[in-house]
Design a protein around this motif. Structure first.
Motif, short mmCIF file in Angstrom:
data_model
loop_
_atom_site.label_atom_id
_atom_site.label_comp_id
_atom_site.label_asym_id
_atom_site.label_seq_id
_atom_site.Cartn_x
_atom_site.Cartn_y
_atom_site.Cartn_z
N UNK A 192 42.62 47.14 27.26
CA UNK A 192 41.87 46.19 28.09
C UNK A 192 42.47 44.79 27.99
N UNK A 193 42.88 44.41 26.77
CA UNK A 193 43.49 43.09 26.60
C UNK A 193 44.83 42.99 27.31
N UNK A 194 45.63 44.04 27.23
CA UNK A 194 46.95 44.01 27.85
C UNK A 194 46.86 43.97 29.37
N UNK A 195 45.90 44.69 29.95
CA UNK A 195 45.73 44.66 31.40
C UNK A 195 45.32 43.26 31.85
N UNK A 196 44.37 42.66 31.13
CA UNK A 196 43.93 41.31 31.47
C UNK A 196 45.10 40.33 31.38
N UNK A 197 45.93 40.47 30.34
CA UNK A 197 47.07 39.56 30.18
C UNK A 197 48.06 39.72 31.32
N UNK A 198 48.31 40.94 31.78
CA UNK A 198 49.27 41.16 32.85
C UNK A 198 48.74 40.70 34.21
N UNK A 201 44.51 36.99 33.55
CA UNK A 201 43.08 36.72 33.47
C UNK A 201 42.61 36.74 32.03
N UNK A 202 41.44 36.17 31.80
CA UNK A 202 40.77 36.36 30.53
C UNK A 202 40.13 37.75 30.56
N UNK A 203 39.78 38.26 29.39
CA UNK A 203 39.14 39.57 29.35
C UNK A 203 37.81 39.57 30.09
N UNK A 204 37.08 38.48 30.01
CA UNK A 204 35.80 38.39 30.70
C UNK A 204 36.00 38.43 32.20
N UNK A 205 37.00 37.69 32.69
CA UNK A 205 37.26 37.68 34.14
C UNK A 205 37.74 39.04 34.62
N UNK A 206 38.59 39.70 33.82
CA UNK A 206 39.07 41.03 34.19
C UNK A 206 37.93 42.04 34.22
N UNK A 207 36.99 41.90 33.29
CA UNK A 207 35.85 42.82 33.22
C UNK A 207 34.97 42.70 34.45
N UNK A 246 43.43 45.20 44.59
CA UNK A 246 44.77 45.69 44.96
C UNK A 246 45.86 45.39 43.94
N UNK A 247 45.71 44.30 43.20
CA UNK A 247 46.74 43.93 42.24
C UNK A 247 46.67 44.74 40.95
N UNK A 248 45.62 45.53 40.77
CA UNK A 248 45.53 46.42 39.60
C UNK A 248 46.19 47.74 39.96
N UNK A 249 47.48 47.83 39.74
CA UNK A 249 48.28 48.95 40.20
C UNK A 249 48.63 49.92 39.07
N UNK A 250 49.24 51.04 39.45
CA UNK A 250 49.72 52.01 38.46
C UNK A 250 50.77 51.37 37.57
N UNK A 251 51.62 50.52 38.15
CA UNK A 251 52.64 49.85 37.36
C UNK A 251 52.05 48.97 36.28
#
Length: 481
Positions: A192-198, A201-207, A246-251
Protein backbone atom coordinates in the motif's frame (compact mmCIF):
# COMPACT_ATOMS: atom_id res chain seq x y z
CA UNK A 1 -34.68 -60.97 11.48
CA UNK A 2 -32.56 -63.95 10.51
CA UNK A 3 -29.44 -64.42 12.65
CA UNK A 4 -26.36 -64.82 10.48
CA UNK A 5 -23.52 -67.15 11.30
CA UNK A 6 -20.48 -65.20 10.07
CA UNK A 7 -17.79 -66.99 12.03
CA UNK A 8 -16.28 -68.28 8.79
CA UNK A 9 -15.76 -64.71 7.47
CA UNK A 10 -12.19 -63.78 8.34
CA UNK A 11 -12.42 -60.02 7.71
CA UNK A 12 -14.04 -58.03 10.56
CA UNK A 13 -14.96 -55.29 8.07
CA UNK A 14 -16.76 -57.75 5.78
CA UNK A 15 -18.55 -59.31 8.76
CA UNK A 16 -19.73 -55.87 9.86
CA UNK A 17 -20.81 -55.05 6.30
CA UNK A 18 -22.88 -58.22 6.07
CA UNK A 19 -24.57 -57.37 9.38
CA UNK A 20 -25.30 -53.87 8.07
CA UNK A 21 -26.69 -55.11 4.75
CA UNK A 22 -29.07 -57.44 6.58
CA UNK A 23 -30.30 -54.71 8.91
CA UNK A 24 -34.04 -53.96 8.43
CA UNK A 25 -33.25 -50.25 7.88
CA UNK A 26 -30.24 -50.77 5.62
CA UNK A 27 -31.72 -48.53 2.92
CA UNK A 28 -31.72 -45.57 5.34
CA UNK A 29 -28.15 -46.32 6.46
CA UNK A 30 -27.01 -46.46 2.84
CA UNK A 31 -28.87 -43.21 2.11
CA UNK A 32 -26.92 -41.43 4.86
CA UNK A 33 -23.61 -42.69 3.50
CA UNK A 34 -24.53 -41.74 -0.07
CA UNK A 35 -25.48 -38.24 1.07
CA UNK A 36 -21.97 -37.73 2.47
CA UNK A 37 -20.48 -38.38 -0.96
CA UNK A 38 -17.66 -40.61 0.28
CA UNK A 39 -16.54 -38.58 3.32
CA UNK A 40 -13.90 -40.71 5.07
CA UNK A 41 -14.38 -39.56 8.67
CA UNK A 42 -17.90 -38.21 9.28
CA UNK A 43 -19.03 -36.69 12.56
CA UNK A 44 -21.63 -38.67 14.49
CA UNK A 45 -24.24 -36.60 16.32
CA UNK A 46 -27.12 -37.48 18.61
CA UNK A 47 -30.05 -35.19 19.26
CA UNK A 48 -33.26 -33.86 17.83
CA UNK A 49 -34.69 -30.89 15.93
CA UNK A 50 -38.15 -29.50 15.19
CA UNK A 51 -39.48 -26.79 12.85
CA UNK A 52 -42.27 -24.86 14.59
CA UNK A 53 -44.73 -22.15 13.54
CA UNK A 54 -44.39 -19.55 16.29
CA UNK A 55 -47.87 -18.10 15.67
CA UNK A 56 -49.85 -21.34 15.90
CA UNK A 57 -47.45 -23.69 17.65
CA UNK A 58 -47.79 -26.19 14.81
CA UNK A 59 -44.81 -28.50 14.32
CA UNK A 60 -44.10 -28.67 10.60
CA UNK A 61 -41.29 -31.19 10.84
CA UNK A 62 -39.49 -33.10 13.57
CA UNK A 63 -36.46 -35.34 13.53
CA UNK A 64 -34.56 -37.39 16.08
CA UNK A 65 -31.33 -39.30 15.60
CA UNK A 66 -32.74 -42.23 17.58
CA UNK A 67 -34.78 -43.14 14.49
CA UNK A 68 -31.60 -43.82 12.51
CA UNK A 69 -30.36 -47.42 12.14
CA UNK A 70 -27.13 -46.56 13.97
CA UNK A 71 -28.79 -44.23 16.48
CA UNK A 72 -26.84 -41.22 15.25
CA UNK A 73 -26.84 -38.65 12.46
CA UNK A 74 -23.81 -38.59 10.15
CA UNK A 75 -22.50 -35.24 8.92
CA UNK A 76 -19.51 -34.59 6.67
CA UNK A 77 -16.21 -33.83 8.41
CA UNK A 78 -15.50 -30.81 6.18
CA UNK A 79 -11.72 -31.38 6.30
CA UNK A 80 -9.94 -29.43 3.55
CA UNK A 81 -6.89 -31.77 3.43
CA UNK A 82 -6.98 -34.21 0.53
CA UNK A 83 -4.87 -36.64 2.55
CA UNK A 84 -7.51 -36.77 5.28
CA UNK A 85 -10.75 -36.69 3.29
CA UNK A 86 -10.70 -36.62 -0.52
CA UNK A 87 -14.46 -36.02 -0.75
CA UNK A 88 -14.64 -32.98 1.54
CA UNK A 89 -11.39 -31.56 0.18
CA UNK A 90 -12.81 -31.68 -3.34
CA UNK A 91 -15.80 -29.65 -2.19
CA UNK A 92 -13.46 -27.18 -0.45
CA UNK A 93 -11.41 -26.85 -3.64
CA UNK A 94 -14.58 -26.20 -5.66
CA UNK A 95 -15.64 -23.47 -3.24
CA UNK A 96 -12.16 -21.92 -3.37
CA UNK A 97 -12.25 -21.98 -7.17
CA UNK A 98 -15.56 -20.12 -7.27
CA UNK A 99 -14.32 -17.65 -4.64
CA UNK A 100 -11.15 -16.86 -6.63
CA UNK A 101 -12.95 -16.86 -9.98
CA UNK A 102 -15.63 -14.47 -8.70
CA UNK A 103 -12.92 -11.98 -7.76
CA UNK A 104 -11.48 -12.20 -11.28
CA UNK A 105 -14.52 -12.49 -13.56
CA UNK A 106 -17.50 -11.49 -11.41
CA UNK A 107 -20.42 -13.45 -10.03
CA UNK A 108 -21.38 -14.42 -6.46
CA UNK A 109 -22.38 -10.79 -5.67
CA UNK A 110 -19.29 -9.43 -7.50
CA UNK A 111 -20.05 -7.31 -10.62
CA UNK A 112 -18.73 -8.47 -14.00
CA UNK A 113 -16.90 -5.15 -14.39
CA UNK A 114 -14.25 -6.41 -11.95
CA UNK A 115 -12.52 -8.18 -14.86
CA UNK A 116 -11.41 -4.79 -16.16
CA UNK A 117 -9.54 -3.94 -12.95
CA UNK A 118 -5.72 -4.26 -12.91
CA UNK A 119 -4.74 -7.62 -11.40
CA UNK A 120 -1.58 -9.70 -11.17
CA UNK A 121 -0.64 -13.20 -10.09
CA UNK A 122 2.24 -13.12 -7.59
CA UNK A 123 4.45 -15.92 -6.24
CA UNK A 124 6.51 -15.12 -3.12
CA UNK A 125 9.19 -17.70 -2.31
CA UNK A 126 11.42 -18.38 0.72
CA UNK A 127 15.17 -17.69 0.66
CA UNK A 128 17.87 -20.37 0.61
CA UNK A 129 18.90 -22.03 3.85
CA UNK A 130 21.47 -24.23 2.16
CA UNK A 131 21.90 -25.98 -1.21
CA UNK A 132 19.49 -28.85 -1.88
CA UNK A 133 19.18 -31.55 -4.51
CA UNK A 134 16.99 -30.38 -7.37
CA UNK A 135 15.99 -31.10 -10.94
CA UNK A 136 17.18 -28.15 -13.01
CA UNK A 137 16.02 -27.41 -16.54
CA UNK A 138 17.30 -25.14 -19.29
CA UNK A 139 15.07 -22.52 -21.00
CA UNK A 140 14.64 -25.08 -23.77
CA UNK A 141 13.34 -27.72 -21.36
CA UNK A 142 16.46 -29.92 -21.19
CA UNK A 143 17.47 -31.41 -17.85
CA UNK A 144 20.63 -30.04 -16.22
CA UNK A 145 22.76 -31.90 -13.66
CA UNK A 146 22.19 -31.14 -10.00
CA UNK A 147 25.01 -29.76 -7.86
CA UNK A 148 25.69 -33.35 -6.91
CA UNK A 149 26.44 -33.91 -10.65
CA UNK A 150 23.52 -36.31 -11.08
CA UNK A 151 20.39 -36.08 -13.22
CA UNK A 152 17.52 -36.67 -10.79
CA UNK A 153 14.31 -38.35 -11.86
CA UNK A 154 11.11 -36.39 -11.08
CA UNK A 155 10.25 -38.90 -8.33
CA UNK A 156 13.72 -39.03 -6.78
CA UNK A 157 13.39 -38.85 -2.99
CA UNK A 158 16.58 -36.79 -2.81
CA UNK A 159 14.95 -33.76 -4.50
CA UNK A 160 14.47 -31.02 -1.93
CA UNK A 161 16.85 -32.53 0.64
CA UNK A 162 20.11 -30.79 1.64
CA UNK A 163 23.35 -31.64 -0.13
CA UNK A 164 25.07 -31.29 3.25
CA UNK A 165 22.55 -31.85 6.09
CA UNK A 166 25.16 -31.00 8.73
CA UNK A 167 25.50 -27.45 7.36
CA UNK A 168 21.86 -26.85 6.45
CA UNK A 169 20.20 -24.02 8.42
CA UNK A 170 17.29 -25.98 9.89
CA UNK A 171 16.63 -23.36 12.57
CA UNK A 172 16.32 -20.64 9.92
CA UNK A 173 14.01 -22.80 7.78
CA UNK A 174 11.67 -23.53 10.69
CA UNK A 175 11.64 -19.89 11.83
CA UNK A 176 10.83 -18.76 8.28
CA UNK A 177 7.81 -21.07 8.17
CA UNK A 178 6.73 -19.85 11.61
CA UNK A 179 6.91 -16.19 10.49
CA UNK A 180 5.61 -16.64 6.94
CA UNK A 181 2.21 -15.16 7.82
CA UNK A 182 3.88 -12.16 9.48
CA UNK A 183 5.98 -11.66 6.34
CA UNK A 184 2.83 -11.67 4.23
CA UNK A 185 1.13 -9.15 6.53
CA UNK A 186 4.11 -6.80 6.27
CA UNK A 187 4.19 -7.29 2.51
CA UNK A 188 0.59 -6.06 2.18
CA UNK A 189 1.40 -3.05 4.39
CA UNK A 190 4.44 -2.10 2.31
CA UNK A 191 2.51 -2.71 -0.90
CA UNK A 192 0.00 0.00 0.00
CA UNK A 193 2.85 2.38 0.81
CA UNK A 194 4.70 1.64 -2.42
CA UNK A 195 1.60 2.18 -4.58
CA UNK A 196 0.92 5.51 -2.88
CA UNK A 197 4.55 6.55 -3.41
CA UNK A 198 4.44 5.69 -7.11
CA UNK A 199 1.25 7.67 -7.55
CA UNK A 200 2.80 10.65 -5.78
CA UNK A 201 0.21 10.53 -3.00
CA UNK A 202 0.08 10.16 0.73
CA UNK A 203 -1.32 6.86 1.99
CA UNK A 204 -4.45 8.64 3.18
CA UNK A 205 -5.03 10.24 -0.22
CA UNK A 206 -4.40 6.94 -2.02
CA UNK A 207 -6.85 5.18 0.30
CA UNK A 208 -9.57 7.63 -0.73
CA UNK A 209 -9.31 6.74 -4.44
CA UNK A 210 -8.36 3.03 -4.52
CA UNK A 211 -8.27 -0.23 -2.59
CA UNK A 212 -5.98 -3.25 -2.78
CA UNK A 213 -7.82 -6.58 -2.79
CA UNK A 214 -6.15 -9.97 -2.68
CA UNK A 215 -6.59 -13.70 -2.22
CA UNK A 216 -3.67 -15.98 -1.45
CA UNK A 217 -2.93 -19.64 -0.85
CA UNK A 218 0.08 -21.32 0.76
CA UNK A 219 1.98 -24.19 -0.84
CA UNK A 220 4.81 -26.35 0.44
CA UNK A 221 7.95 -26.78 -1.62
CA UNK A 222 9.70 -30.15 -1.71
CA UNK A 223 12.28 -28.82 0.74
CA UNK A 224 9.50 -28.29 3.29
CA UNK A 225 9.30 -24.49 3.08
CA UNK A 226 6.14 -22.47 2.51
CA UNK A 227 5.64 -20.09 -0.40
CA UNK A 228 2.59 -18.07 -1.35
CA UNK A 229 0.58 -17.69 -4.56
CA UNK A 230 -1.59 -14.57 -4.58
CA UNK A 231 -4.08 -12.76 -6.78
CA UNK A 232 -3.72 -9.00 -6.19
CA UNK A 233 -6.23 -6.55 -7.67
CA UNK A 234 -6.68 -2.78 -7.66
CA UNK A 235 -10.21 -1.50 -6.96
CA UNK A 236 -11.91 1.84 -6.54
CA UNK A 237 -12.63 3.38 -3.12
CA UNK A 238 -15.77 1.25 -2.65
CA UNK A 239 -14.05 -2.06 -3.38
CA UNK A 240 -14.93 -4.44 -6.21
CA UNK A 241 -18.00 -2.43 -7.26
CA UNK A 242 -15.95 0.56 -8.49
CA UNK A 243 -12.93 0.74 -10.82
CA UNK A 244 -9.63 2.28 -9.71
CA UNK A 245 -8.49 5.60 -11.22
CA UNK A 246 -6.93 5.34 -14.72
CA UNK A 247 -3.44 6.06 -13.44
CA UNK A 248 -3.53 2.98 -11.16
CA UNK A 249 -2.26 0.56 -13.79
CA UNK A 250 -0.87 -2.97 -13.91
CA UNK A 251 2.58 -1.46 -14.37
CA UNK A 252 2.27 0.54 -11.15
CA UNK A 253 1.03 -2.53 -9.30
CA UNK A 254 3.86 -4.70 -10.65
CA UNK A 255 6.56 -2.21 -9.65
CA UNK A 256 5.02 -1.83 -6.19
CA UNK A 257 4.96 -5.61 -5.65
CA UNK A 258 8.68 -5.90 -6.43
CA UNK A 259 9.56 -2.98 -4.17
CA UNK A 260 7.37 -4.15 -1.27
CA UNK A 261 8.71 -7.71 -1.38
CA UNK A 262 12.29 -6.43 -1.21
CA UNK A 263 11.53 -4.30 1.88
CA UNK A 264 9.92 -6.98 4.03
CA UNK A 265 12.03 -8.03 7.02
CA UNK A 266 11.28 -9.76 10.33
CA UNK A 267 14.08 -9.86 12.91
CA UNK A 268 14.30 -12.80 15.32
CA UNK A 269 16.67 -12.77 18.29
CA UNK A 270 17.65 -15.76 20.40
CA UNK A 271 20.67 -16.77 22.47
CA UNK A 272 20.34 -20.28 21.03
CA UNK A 273 20.27 -19.41 17.30
CA UNK A 274 21.52 -15.82 17.30
CA UNK A 275 19.92 -12.93 15.46
CA UNK A 276 18.10 -13.79 12.23
CA UNK A 277 16.68 -11.43 9.64
CA UNK A 278 13.92 -13.18 7.72
CA UNK A 279 12.61 -12.06 4.34
CA UNK A 280 11.42 -13.31 0.97
CA UNK A 281 13.72 -15.07 -1.46
CA UNK A 282 15.07 -13.66 -4.70
CA UNK A 283 12.70 -15.72 -6.87
CA UNK A 284 9.72 -13.37 -7.15
CA UNK A 285 7.27 -13.81 -10.02
CA UNK A 286 4.66 -11.20 -11.00
CA UNK A 287 2.43 -11.84 -14.04
CA UNK A 288 -0.56 -9.93 -15.36
CA UNK A 289 -3.84 -11.84 -15.31
CA UNK A 290 -5.70 -11.57 -18.60
CA UNK A 291 -9.36 -12.08 -19.39
CA UNK A 292 -10.91 -15.48 -20.01
CA UNK A 293 -10.72 -16.66 -23.60
CA UNK A 294 -7.29 -15.29 -24.43
CA UNK A 295 -4.24 -17.34 -25.32
CA UNK A 296 -2.20 -16.02 -22.38
CA UNK A 297 -0.91 -18.42 -19.72
CA UNK A 298 -2.43 -16.57 -16.77
CA UNK A 299 -6.13 -16.23 -17.54
CA UNK A 300 -8.71 -15.75 -14.79
CA UNK A 301 -9.92 -19.33 -15.20
CA UNK A 302 -6.40 -20.83 -15.14
CA UNK A 303 -5.39 -18.84 -12.06
CA UNK A 304 -8.56 -19.79 -10.17
CA UNK A 305 -8.02 -23.48 -10.94
CA UNK A 306 -4.34 -23.25 -9.96
CA UNK A 307 -5.07 -21.61 -6.60
CA UNK A 308 -7.91 -24.02 -5.80
CA UNK A 309 -5.61 -26.97 -6.51
CA UNK A 310 -3.24 -26.00 -3.71
CA UNK A 311 -5.96 -24.96 -1.25
CA UNK A 312 -6.55 -28.62 -0.31
CA UNK A 313 -2.90 -29.57 0.17
CA UNK A 314 -0.93 -29.33 3.38
CA UNK A 315 2.51 -30.15 4.69
CA UNK A 316 2.00 -33.85 3.93
CA UNK A 317 2.49 -32.92 0.25
CA UNK A 318 6.17 -32.46 1.09
CA UNK A 319 6.41 -35.85 2.79
CA UNK A 320 5.52 -34.95 6.37
CA UNK A 321 2.45 -35.57 8.59
CA UNK A 322 -1.18 -34.52 8.19
CA UNK A 323 -2.09 -34.41 11.87
CA UNK A 324 -0.64 -32.93 15.06
CA UNK A 325 2.26 -34.70 16.73
CA UNK A 326 1.84 -33.50 20.31
CA UNK A 327 0.23 -35.66 22.98
CA UNK A 328 -3.39 -34.65 23.49
CA UNK A 329 -3.81 -35.70 27.15
CA UNK A 330 -0.91 -33.49 28.34
CA UNK A 331 -1.11 -30.97 25.44
CA UNK A 332 2.54 -31.61 24.59
CA UNK A 333 3.83 -30.67 28.06
CA UNK A 334 4.90 -34.18 29.02
CA UNK A 335 3.13 -33.83 32.36
CA UNK A 336 -0.36 -33.27 33.73
CA UNK A 337 -0.81 -30.70 36.49
CA UNK A 338 -2.67 -31.95 39.55
CA UNK A 339 -5.24 -29.64 41.24
CA UNK A 340 -2.62 -28.38 43.74
CA UNK A 341 -0.14 -27.63 40.91
CA UNK A 342 2.17 -30.66 41.20
CA UNK A 343 3.21 -32.02 37.78
CA UNK A 344 2.49 -35.70 37.16
CA UNK A 345 4.37 -37.36 34.26
CA UNK A 346 1.99 -38.18 31.41
CA UNK A 347 1.60 -41.93 31.01
CA UNK A 348 0.20 -41.60 27.49
CA UNK A 349 3.48 -40.27 26.07
CA UNK A 350 5.90 -41.38 28.84
CA UNK A 351 6.69 -37.74 29.55
CA UNK A 352 7.91 -36.87 26.04
CA UNK A 353 4.91 -34.75 25.06
CA UNK A 354 4.83 -36.54 21.70
CA UNK A 355 1.97 -38.72 20.51
CA UNK A 356 4.51 -40.66 18.45
CA UNK A 357 8.25 -40.76 19.16
CA UNK A 358 10.22 -38.78 16.59
CA UNK A 359 12.60 -41.65 15.68
CA UNK A 360 9.62 -43.85 14.74
CA UNK A 361 7.97 -41.39 12.34
CA UNK A 362 7.64 -42.80 8.82
CA UNK A 363 9.11 -39.71 7.16
CA UNK A 364 12.34 -38.83 5.35
CA UNK A 365 15.37 -37.83 7.39
CA UNK A 366 15.18 -34.22 6.22
CA UNK A 367 11.55 -33.91 7.31
CA UNK A 368 12.28 -35.60 10.64
CA UNK A 369 15.06 -33.10 11.30
CA UNK A 370 12.73 -30.18 10.60
CA UNK A 371 10.17 -31.67 12.99
CA UNK A 372 12.88 -32.21 15.60
CA UNK A 373 14.02 -28.59 15.16
CA UNK A 374 10.44 -27.39 15.70
CA UNK A 375 10.27 -29.40 18.90
CA UNK A 376 13.62 -28.14 20.20
CA UNK A 377 13.00 -24.47 19.36
CA UNK A 378 9.48 -24.67 20.75
CA UNK A 379 10.90 -25.46 24.19
CA UNK A 380 12.93 -22.23 24.30
CA UNK A 381 11.34 -19.37 26.29
CA UNK A 382 11.99 -16.81 23.53
CA UNK A 383 9.95 -18.89 21.06
CA UNK A 384 7.19 -19.98 23.44
CA UNK A 385 4.61 -17.74 21.73
CA UNK A 386 5.21 -19.52 18.41
CA UNK A 387 4.07 -22.88 19.87
CA UNK A 388 6.33 -24.71 17.44
CA UNK A 389 5.76 -28.02 19.24
CA UNK A 390 2.07 -27.70 18.35
CA UNK A 391 2.86 -27.03 14.68
CA UNK A 392 5.75 -29.45 14.28
CA UNK A 393 3.71 -31.58 11.88
CA UNK A 394 3.36 -28.44 9.69
CA UNK A 395 7.14 -27.88 9.86
CA UNK A 396 6.51 -24.70 11.85
CA UNK A 397 3.92 -23.04 9.59
CA UNK A 398 0.95 -21.96 11.70
CA UNK A 399 -1.04 -19.74 9.34
CA UNK A 400 -4.14 -20.31 7.26
CA UNK A 401 -3.64 -22.00 3.91
CA UNK A 402 -6.01 -19.66 2.10
CA UNK A 403 -6.94 -16.09 3.03
CA UNK A 404 -8.42 -13.09 1.27
CA UNK A 405 -9.16 -9.43 1.86
CA UNK A 406 -12.71 -8.48 2.73
CA UNK A 407 -13.62 -6.80 -0.56
CA UNK A 408 -12.00 -9.36 -2.87
CA UNK A 409 -15.13 -11.45 -3.44
CA UNK A 410 -17.64 -13.60 -1.60
CA UNK A 411 -16.71 -15.79 1.37
CA UNK A 412 -16.53 -19.55 1.89
CA UNK A 413 -19.19 -19.13 4.59
CA UNK A 414 -21.57 -17.46 2.13
CA UNK A 415 -21.05 -20.28 -0.37
CA UNK A 416 -21.77 -22.87 2.32
CA UNK A 417 -24.87 -20.96 3.46
CA UNK A 418 -26.19 -20.88 -0.11
CA UNK A 419 -25.60 -24.61 -0.49
CA UNK A 420 -27.30 -25.28 2.86
CA UNK A 421 -30.30 -23.15 1.88
CA UNK A 422 -30.61 -25.01 -1.43
CA UNK A 423 -30.52 -28.39 0.30
CA UNK A 424 -33.08 -27.25 2.86
CA UNK A 425 -35.42 -26.10 0.10
CA UNK A 426 -34.97 -29.40 -1.75
CA UNK A 427 -35.79 -31.36 1.41
CA UNK A 428 -38.86 -29.18 2.04
CA UNK A 429 -40.14 -29.67 -1.49
CA UNK A 430 -39.48 -33.43 -1.30
CA UNK A 431 -41.43 -33.68 1.97
CA UNK A 432 -44.34 -31.69 0.57
CA UNK A 433 -44.15 -29.07 3.32
CA UNK A 434 -45.47 -25.53 2.73
CA UNK A 435 -43.01 -22.71 2.21
CA UNK A 436 -41.90 -21.35 5.56
CA UNK A 437 -42.00 -17.71 6.58
CA UNK A 438 -38.67 -16.77 8.23
CA UNK A 439 -40.47 -14.32 10.51
CA UNK A 440 -42.82 -16.96 11.95
CA UNK A 441 -40.79 -20.16 11.62
CA UNK A 442 -38.42 -21.31 14.35
CA UNK A 443 -36.05 -24.29 14.26
CA UNK A 444 -35.41 -25.73 17.73
CA UNK A 445 -32.92 -28.49 18.35
CA UNK A 446 -30.22 -29.95 20.56
CA UNK A 447 -27.20 -31.92 19.35
CA UNK A 448 -24.35 -33.72 21.11
CA UNK A 449 -21.08 -34.97 19.67
CA UNK A 450 -20.89 -38.76 19.78
CA UNK A 451 -17.73 -39.51 17.84
CA UNK A 452 -16.12 -39.63 14.41
CA UNK A 453 -15.76 -42.23 11.70
CA UNK A 454 -17.70 -45.22 10.41
CA UNK A 455 -18.09 -48.73 11.58
CA UNK A 456 -15.81 -51.07 9.55
CA UNK A 457 -18.63 -52.18 7.27
CA UNK A 458 -19.98 -48.66 6.71
CA UNK A 459 -16.42 -47.60 5.86
CA UNK A 460 -16.40 -50.08 2.99
CA UNK A 461 -19.67 -48.65 1.68
CA UNK A 462 -18.28 -45.10 1.90
CA UNK A 463 -15.14 -46.13 -0.01
CA UNK A 464 -17.36 -47.63 -2.71
CA UNK A 465 -19.37 -44.39 -2.95
CA UNK A 466 -16.20 -42.32 -3.34
CA UNK A 467 -14.73 -44.70 -5.94
CA UNK A 468 -17.96 -44.73 -7.98
CA UNK A 469 -18.24 -40.94 -7.98
CA UNK A 470 -14.59 -40.56 -8.93
CA UNK A 471 -15.17 -42.81 -11.96
CA UNK A 472 -18.22 -40.73 -12.88
CA UNK A 473 -16.20 -37.51 -12.63
CA UNK A 474 -13.40 -38.95 -14.74
CA UNK A 475 -15.86 -40.15 -17.34
CA UNK A 476 -17.48 -36.71 -17.51
CA UNK A 477 -14.09 -34.96 -17.71
CA UNK A 478 -13.06 -37.17 -20.62
CA UNK A 479 -16.14 -36.15 -22.60
CA UNK A 480 -18.51 -38.94 -21.68
CA UNK A 481 -22.25 -38.46 -21.96
Amino acid sequence: MVTLDLRHVASPAVRDLLHLVNHPDFDRAQQQIERLGGCTEPVRLTGHTATVDTTTGEVFRSYTSSSEPTGSLLTACGNRRASRCPACSRLYAADTYHLIRAGLSGGKTVPDSVRTHPRVFVTLTPPSFGPVHNRLTTPGGDIRPCRCRKLHDPTDALIGTPLNPARYDYAGAVLFNAHASALWARFTTYLRREIAARLGMTQKAAHEVLRISFAKVAEYQQRGLVHFHAVIRLDGPDGNTTPPPPYATVGVLTEAVHAAAARVRVTVESDAVGERELGWGEQLDVSEITAFGTDAEFTDQAVAAYVAKYATKSADASGTLDRALFCRPCQGRGAILLPHGTPLPCTACDGTGQARPLPRLAVARHVRQMIRTCWELGRLPEFADLKLWKWAHMLGFRGHFSTKSRSYSTTLGALRDARRAWRTEQARAHSGLPESDPTTTLVVGHWDYLGSGYSPGAGLLAAHVWHRRELERQFTAEGGC
